[in-house]
Design an enzyme around this catalytic site. Sequence first.
Site, PDB file in Angstrom:
ATOM      1  N   LYS A  12       0.829  -1.214   0.000  1.00 13.50           N
ATOM      2  CA  LYS A  12       0.000   0.000   0.000  1.00 13.50           C
ATOM      3  C   LYS A  12       0.865   1.267   0.000  1.00 13.50           C
ATOM      4  O   LYS A  12       2.072   1.224   0.277  1.00 13.50           O
ATOM      5  CB  LYS A  12      -0.926  -0.039   1.219  1.00 13.50           C
ATOM      6  CG  LYS A  12      -1.875  -1.250   1.197  1.00 13.50           C
ATOM      7  CD  LYS A  12      -2.876  -1.174   2.339  1.00 13.50           C
ATOM      8  CE  LYS A  12      -3.822  -2.361   2.298  1.00 13.50           C
ATOM      9  NZ  LYS A  12      -4.897  -2.241   3.307  1.00 13.50           N
ATOM     10  N   TYR A  52     -12.568  -2.226  -3.395  1.00 15.64           N
ATOM     11  CA  TYR A  52     -13.029  -2.377  -2.010  1.00 15.64           C
ATOM     12  C   TYR A  52     -14.553  -2.260  -1.885  1.00 15.64           C
ATOM     13  O   TYR A  52     -15.047  -1.888  -0.820  1.00 15.64           O
ATOM     14  CB  TYR A  52     -12.365  -1.319  -1.131  1.00 15.64           C
ATOM     15  CG  TYR A  52     -10.940  -1.677  -0.703  1.00 15.64           C
ATOM     16  CD1 TYR A  52     -10.673  -2.831   0.029  1.00 15.64           C
ATOM     17  CD2 TYR A  52      -9.875  -0.841  -0.999  1.00 15.64           C
ATOM     18  CE1 TYR A  52      -9.388  -3.152   0.442  1.00 15.64           C
ATOM     19  CE2 TYR A  52      -8.577  -1.153  -0.586  1.00 15.64           C
ATOM     20  CZ  TYR A  52      -8.351  -2.316   0.137  1.00 15.64           C
ATOM     21  OH  TYR A  52      -7.079  -2.634   0.560  1.00 15.64           O
ATOM     22  N   ASN A 115      -2.028   0.069   6.788  1.00 13.38           N
ATOM     23  CA  ASN A 115      -1.492  -1.188   7.311  1.00 13.38           C
ATOM     24  C   ASN A 115      -0.572  -1.919   6.327  1.00 13.38           C
ATOM     25  O   ASN A 115      -0.470  -3.142   6.343  1.00 13.38           O
ATOM     26  CB  ASN A 115      -2.622  -2.088   7.819  1.00 13.38           C
ATOM     27  CG  ASN A 115      -3.591  -2.499   6.730  1.00 13.38           C
ATOM     28  OD1 ASN A 115      -3.508  -2.007   5.612  1.00 13.38           O
ATOM     29  ND2 ASN A 115      -4.506  -3.385   7.051  1.00 13.38           N
ATOM     30  N   HIS A 118      -1.938  -5.758   1.738  1.00 10.97           N
ATOM     31  CA  HIS A 118      -3.255  -6.388   1.617  1.00 10.97           C
ATOM     32  C   HIS A 118      -3.050  -7.802   1.101  1.00 10.97           C
ATOM     33  O   HIS A 118      -2.105  -8.061   0.355  1.00 10.97           O
ATOM     34  CB  HIS A 118      -4.129  -5.612   0.618  1.00 10.97           C
ATOM     35  CG  HIS A 118      -5.351  -6.373   0.173  1.00 10.97           C
ATOM     36  ND1 HIS A 118      -6.524  -6.389   0.896  1.00 10.97           N
ATOM     37  CD2 HIS A 118      -5.560  -7.192  -0.898  1.00 10.97           C
ATOM     38  CE1 HIS A 118      -7.399  -7.160   0.279  1.00 10.97           C
ATOM     39  NE2 HIS A 118      -6.847  -7.655  -0.817  1.00 10.97           N
ATOM     40  N   GLU A 129      -9.758 -10.756  -7.237  1.00 12.55           N
ATOM     41  CA  GLU A 129      -8.743  -9.710  -7.085  1.00 12.55           C
ATOM     42  C   GLU A 129      -7.590  -9.895  -8.073  1.00 12.55           C
ATOM     43  O   GLU A 129      -7.040  -8.906  -8.568  1.00 12.55           O
ATOM     44  CB  GLU A 129      -8.240  -9.694  -5.633  1.00 12.55           C
ATOM     45  CG  GLU A 129      -9.345  -9.281  -4.660  1.00 12.55           C
ATOM     46  CD  GLU A 129      -8.895  -9.241  -3.209  1.00 12.55           C
ATOM     47  OE1 GLU A 129      -7.725  -9.574  -2.921  1.00 12.55           O
ATOM     48  OE2 GLU A 129      -9.728  -8.870  -2.354  1.00 12.55           O
TER      49      GLU A 129
END
Length: 150
Positions: A12, A52, A115, A118, A129
């Site tokens: 990310k 998302y 975070n 993913h 995905e």
Amino acid sequence: MNRLERTLGLIKPDAIEAGHIGKILDQIIQAGFRIIGLRMLHLTPAQAEAFYHMHRERPFFHSLVSFMTSGPIIAFVLEKENAVSAYRELMGATDPAKAEPGTLRALFAQNIEKNAVHGSDSPESARREIAFFFPEMELLSVKTPSSLLV
Ligand code: CMP
């Protein structure tokens, strides 16, 4: 049951900004995953919302989309036995405060939103995905195990 599986991973914007690309990919490789697809891209808001979409009713949705479009990301496809659960174990809990020591999120994440990484949460999510980021032709084909070579 052990079976060869694929999962989708992301590094990310927070982890890229902090200079952690090499360390994260190294841990993934050291853990025995084979990287069969890899690309760097900068998501548009529409793309982040689509990726998302299952979280669209959550209070953090707009903040998450804003974060995920704040800079480039790296998307990759991993292959390993039980790759989905094995990569989730390597990542650690969503909230780095609850992640096991030594996991990617314990090492590199800032908070529950920023975070660092993913990973797909099920084989079904992984299929969706992976297709979101990679046409099948861009993935390396499965290597024939040496035991099957004559
Ligand atoms: P990820 O595994 O990519 O799946 C959904 C993401 O939403 C998650 O990682 C975090 O980046 C973010 N997220 C999940 N829970 C929260 C929360 N309670 N507050 C803010 N962001 C969250």
